[in-house]
Design an enzyme around this catalytic site. Structure first.
Site, PDB file in Angstrom:
ATOM      1  N   LYS A 269      23.266  30.833  52.297  1.00 27.38           N
ATOM      2  CA  LYS A 269      22.869  29.762  51.154  1.00 27.38           C
ATOM      3  C   LYS A 269      22.985  28.228  51.787  1.00 27.38           C
ATOM      4  O   LYS A 269      23.870  28.093  52.576  1.00 27.38           O
ATOM      5  CB  LYS A 269      23.881  29.980  50.042  1.00 27.38           C
ATOM      6  CG  LYS A 269      23.889  31.360  49.233  1.00 27.38           C
ATOM      7  CD  LYS A 269      22.440  31.508  48.624  1.00 27.38           C
ATOM      8  CE  LYS A 269      22.377  32.679  47.761  1.00 27.38           C
ATOM      9  NZ  LYS A 269      23.114  32.603  46.653  1.00 27.38           N
ATOM     10  N   GLN A 329      33.141  42.591  51.014  1.00 26.91           N
ATOM     11  CA  GLN A 329      31.937  42.462  50.980  1.00 26.91           C
ATOM     12  C   GLN A 329      31.402  41.933  52.389  1.00 26.91           C
ATOM     13  O   GLN A 329      31.845  41.615  53.275  1.00 26.91           O
ATOM     14  CB  GLN A 329      31.493  41.492  49.954  1.00 26.91           C
ATOM     15  CG  GLN A 329      32.180  40.116  50.133  1.00 26.91           C
ATOM     16  CD  GLN A 329      32.464  39.267  48.932  1.00 26.91           C
ATOM     17  OE1 GLN A 329      32.765  39.829  48.005  1.00 26.91           O
ATOM     18  NE2 GLN A 329      32.374  37.966  48.911  1.00 26.91           N
ATOM     19  N   ASP A 364      23.191  36.405  49.690  1.00 29.10           N
ATOM     20  CA  ASP A 364      23.749  36.836  51.078  1.00 29.10           C
ATOM     21  C   ASP A 364      24.947  37.530  51.196  1.00 29.10           C
ATOM     22  O   ASP A 364      25.515  37.575  52.331  1.00 29.10           O
ATOM     23  CB  ASP A 364      24.222  35.306  51.530  1.00 29.10           C
ATOM     24  CG  ASP A 364      25.165  34.505  50.488  1.00 29.10           C
ATOM     25  OD1 ASP A 364      25.609  34.946  49.135  1.00 29.10           O
ATOM     26  OD2 ASP A 364      25.967  33.675  50.856  1.00 29.10           O
ATOM     27  N   ASP A 399      39.607  38.880  46.668  1.00 25.32           N
ATOM     28  CA  ASP A 399      38.493  38.181  46.231  1.00 25.32           C
ATOM     29  C   ASP A 399      37.909  39.561  45.224  1.00 25.32           C
ATOM     30  O   ASP A 399      37.721  40.626  45.798  1.00 25.32           O
ATOM     31  CB  ASP A 399      37.397  37.771  47.386  1.00 25.32           C
ATOM     32  CG  ASP A 399      36.295  37.076  46.706  1.00 25.32           C
ATOM     33  OD1 ASP A 399      36.480  36.114  46.316  1.00 25.32           O
ATOM     34  OD2 ASP A 399      35.351  37.788  46.727  1.00 25.32           O
ATOM     35  N   ASN A 400      37.655  39.282  44.136  1.00 26.03           N
ATOM     36  CA  ASN A 400      36.987  40.008  43.014  1.00 26.03           C
ATOM     37  C   ASN A 400      37.464  41.308  43.008  1.00 26.03           C
ATOM     38  O   ASN A 400      36.795  42.370  43.381  1.00 26.03           O
ATOM     39  CB  ASN A 400      35.365  40.096  43.427  1.00 26.03           C
ATOM     40  CG  ASN A 400      34.862  38.864  43.005  1.00 26.03           C
ATOM     41  OD1 ASN A 400      35.074  38.374  41.816  1.00 26.03           O
ATOM     42  ND2 ASN A 400      33.614  38.579  43.322  1.00 26.03           N
ATOM     43  N   GLU A 428      42.176  38.027  42.522  1.00 25.43           N
ATOM     44  CA  GLU A 428      41.480  37.154  41.786  1.00 25.43           C
ATOM     45  C   GLU A 428      40.726  37.862  40.701  1.00 25.43           C
ATOM     46  O   GLU A 428      39.474  38.175  40.769  1.00 25.43           O
ATOM     47  CB  GLU A 428      40.452  36.423  42.895  1.00 25.43           C
ATOM     48  CG  GLU A 428      39.604  35.271  42.282  1.00 25.43           C
ATOM     49  CD  GLU A 428      38.295  35.416  42.711  1.00 25.43           C
ATOM     50  OE1 GLU A 428      37.526  34.595  42.242  1.00 25.43           O
ATOM     51  OE2 GLU A 428      37.535  36.621  43.068  1.00 25.43           O
ATOM     52  N   LYS A 538      32.057  25.637  49.069  1.00 26.11           N
ATOM     53  CA  LYS A 538      31.590  26.844  49.625  1.00 26.11           C
ATOM     54  C   LYS A 538      30.444  26.903  50.410  1.00 26.11           C
ATOM     55  O   LYS A 538      30.307  27.687  51.372  1.00 26.11           O
ATOM     56  CB  LYS A 538      31.389  27.984  48.370  1.00 26.11           C
ATOM     57  CG  LYS A 538      32.672  28.122  47.574  1.00 26.11           C
ATOM     58  CD  LYS A 538      32.247  29.024  46.371  1.00 26.11           C
ATOM     59  CE  LYS A 538      31.521  30.233  46.606  1.00 26.11           C
ATOM     60  NZ  LYS A 538      31.232  31.127  45.369  1.00 26.11           N
TER      61      LYS A 538
END
Length: 691
Positions: A269, A329, A364, A399-400, A428, A538
């Site tokens: 990105k 991820q 991504d 994360d997530n 999170e 980010k």
């Protein structure tokens, strides 16, 4: 064949199966709804070392006889203590006691209930004897009860007085209230019908599992330089070390780093999450994995594993702990994509599904499929977590987590914390209530919450009450005021007042709170149509000149420093379950208190904090607030002195108090209660003014 009746009762048929004996599930004295306890009691309730835990149970019995209730608590070392429980709100049959748990480990507790025979007798005697009802019978019953109390002199003296009919009934009964006898019976109650509850376990973790001030920053931005040709020289762990003293000076205790791993090139990105990156754009750190490695590798531009170890050492010298991101991820370039394609979801066209949260797309990033090879995948993730623990990491921000199976987290956290009980996992979990709460239930030590989107008095009243009382047995809130991709409208349009209000409530509302760097610079410009910062860090380098902003008075850093100093000085703010919301006559004035009795503080002095916040960052508000002084350990109707810890102003307050909060000056009071007995008498004013 018909069975013959016996004594007029028809006998059961000969082929009737013998009735099974039934074991009652309730004790002689019912003991129900123990707390702390998780809903369904599938997992242990949680606390932290130094926490004052409110233990409770619903205990009752038939009739009107008096009860006694005790908490029996066993420490991890096996030491047993007994704590007398006291009735809660009238009519609810709740019995409560607050106990501080000082050490981490597995604590066990149960509740002991009994018929308090002496208290029952005394209650009846104090009614009947003055009325002349069953006088001698009541004294005879008292003598029989005291016969079970022992042979101490005070017992013998009381028995003698009870039997002495030359004394008036009033004088004989007065002997039952002798302080020596009261103390003896309080220590060894005259009781019967002893009943024990089932034993429950309380998992007490280290203090940092629930108490701390967090600061998030991107190491690559610290020391980053833009070159003449438009390329960037990334900051490194060595340059990021230079930021640590300032973070420690502000009073923060945990530094959280977004992913520090190699970043993929495929579908990288560009600025503001665009799909057309330039040759010098660094990409999102959450797109993990490249030819340089995956989750157990360091991004080459940040340095080496030795550089990271040096960074950890530098943080420890500043009294800081480092939390790293555990983001399960992958970039399309991650080694797992070719080595373990079964760990991902394949689409009918043969491609691998990328991450989506419609309308957001993350081309991504490949999410992991936990169902194709659950055993192989979970063992690899456990290996990675242990690898970083071996390097010196003891805190993971996950994360997530709500996009991974709950069963996986239950297994992983159990495996890790069994071997490494001091490791802390922060979820999170910006997700639905069932998942958010369940992540805490299965083992996450902390969680992000809905705090970010709770801004009005009504919303905050419900939210703060919930985290302090409804979910505190299993969910520990980390009140982050912002993140790299969460910049709420309240902050976008509220100006400096909004930044002060959010920080003050976060720092006092929970034992754990945090900020993402840039908050102290009032970074409030969002990408149009979103809640994300424009020029989001980010996707690009973002070096900041904190010192210059502070020199020109454009930094919130002194305010954040002040908040953390207040937290360090006041133990009541390092507790979660003691928050109580009070009433104000204005819909934008939020009032809550935190109180810690002197028996739980190192100084032996009670600590009381009153927070009054004007949550409308665009106005001046004047109103009256109303305090339940019992929540501050104070008698009703009295007055007391308070000091505003933000401005050093002092006021005389009572139950009802006038306040004026100017959002353009100081939108929040953080008041410390002075428990020193006042030299002067009560104030003449029913509403002491606060100028």
């Amino acid at each position: 064949m018909v069975a013959k009746p016996v004594d007029g009762i028809a006998a059961a048929p000969e082929n009737t199966v013998e009735r099974e004996s039934y074991e009652p599930r309730i004790g002689r004295i019912p003991i129900r709804h123990l707390r702390p306890q998780q809903p369904e009691n599938r997992w242990q309730a949680k606390a932290f070392a130094g926490e004052v835990v409110p233990f409770g149970a619903t205990v009752f019995r038939e009739g009107h006889d008096q009860l006694g209730v005790e908490l029996q608590l066993t420490s991890p070392s096996g030491t047993e203590t007994t704590h007398r429980m006291h009735p809660g709100a009238p009519g609810l049959d709740r019995w409560e006691v607050d106990v501080q748990v000082p050490a981490a480990g597995q604590w066990r507790y149960r509740v002991h209930a009994y018929s308090d025979d002496w208290a029952s007798w005394l209650h009846n005697a104090e009614i009947k004897i003055p009325a002349g009802i069953d006088v001698e019978l009541m004294f005879r019953m008292g003598v029989e009860l005291l016969g079970r109390a022992g042979i101490q002199k005070i017992v013998k003296d009381t028995i003698r007085i009870f039997k002495d009919k030359t004394l008036s009934p009033a004088d004989r009964l007065a002997a039952a209230s002798d302080p020596r006898l009261t103390a003896l019976i309080a220590d060894r109650p005259i009781a019967s019908l002893d009943t024990l509850s089932a034993e429950l376990t309380l998992r007490v973790e280290r203090t940092r599992a629930a108490v701390g001030s967090w600061y998030e920053f991107f190491p690559r931005s610290e020391g980053a330089r833009k070159n003449a040709d438009g390329s960037w020289t990334s900051g490194t762990f060595r340059s990021a070390e230079l930021r640590l003293p300032a973070i420690a000076h502000m009073g923060f205790e945990v530094v959280y780093l977004p992913p520090i791993h190699p970043i993929g090139q495929t579908f990288r990105k560009g600025p503001n999450n665009t799909l057309n990156p330039g040759p010098h754009d660094p990409g999102s750190p959450w797109a993990i994995g490249s030819a340089a490695g995956g989750h157990d590798a360091i991004h080459p531009e940040l340095g080496t594993i030795e550089d990271f170890s040096s960074f950890l050492d530098a943080a420890r010298k500043q009294g800081l702990e480092i939390a790293i991101d555990l983001a399960l991820q992958c970039s399309p370039d991650h080694p797992w994509v070719t080595e373990h394609p079964e760990w991902f979801t394949s689409l009918p066209d043969g491609s691998i599904a990328y991450a989506e949260n419609p309308p957001k797309k993350y081309q991504d990033i490949y999410p992991i499929n936990f169902d194709n090879d659950p055993i192989g995948l979970r063992e690899e993730i456990l290996r990675i977590v242990k690898y970083w623990i071996g390097i010196g990491v003891s805190i993971f921000r996950v994360d997530n987590p709500h996009t991974k199976p709950l069963q996986f987290w239950e297994w992983l956290l159990h495996e890790v914390n069994t071997e490494f009980p001091d490791v802390v996992f922060l979820a999170e979990a910006f997700t639905r209530p069932a998942m958010l709460g369940s992540l805490g239930a299965v083992g996450f030590q902390q969680s992000y919450t809905y705090f970010t989107w709770r801004n009005t008095k009504e919303e905050l009243t419900e939210f703060l009450t919930g985290i302090a009382h409804d979910t505190a047995d299993y969910l520990r809130p980390n009140l982050f005021v912002n993140t790299p991709d969460i910049l709420t409208e309240y902050l976008q349009f509220g100006g400096p007042a909004a930044y002060k209000v959010r920080a003050a409530i976060a720092a006092t509302g929970s034992p754990t709170w945090g900020v993402y760097s840039g908050y102290e610079l009032y970074e409030d410009v969002a990408r149009p149509g979103s809640e994300e910062n424009i020029d989001n860090e980010k996707f690009e380098f973002k070096p900041r000149d904190y010192a210059a902003a502070e020199q020109r008075g454009a930094s919130l850093s002194p305010y954040l420093t002040q908040l953390n100093k207040i937290r360090a000085a006041h133990p009541a703010l390092r507790q979660l379950r003691n928050l109580e919301v009070h009433w104000s006559d204005d819909d934008s004035i939020l009032v809550y208190t935190k109180y810690l009795a002197g028996e739980f503080t190192r100084s032996g002095k009670a600590d009381g904090i009153i927070v009054v916040a004007n949550v409308d960052p665009h106005s001046v508000r004047e109103t009256t607030i109303h305090l339940d002084l019992s929540k501050l350990g104070l008698p009703a109707g009295g007055t007391f002195e308070v000091k505003d810890l933000l401005t050093d102003q002092r006021f005389t307050w009572g139950s009802d108090n006038y306040v004026r909060l100017d959002a353009f000056y100081e939108p929040v009071h953080i008041l410390s209660v002075d428990y020193t007995p006042a030299a002067a008498g009560p104030s003449d004013s029913p509403q002491p003014k606060d100028a």
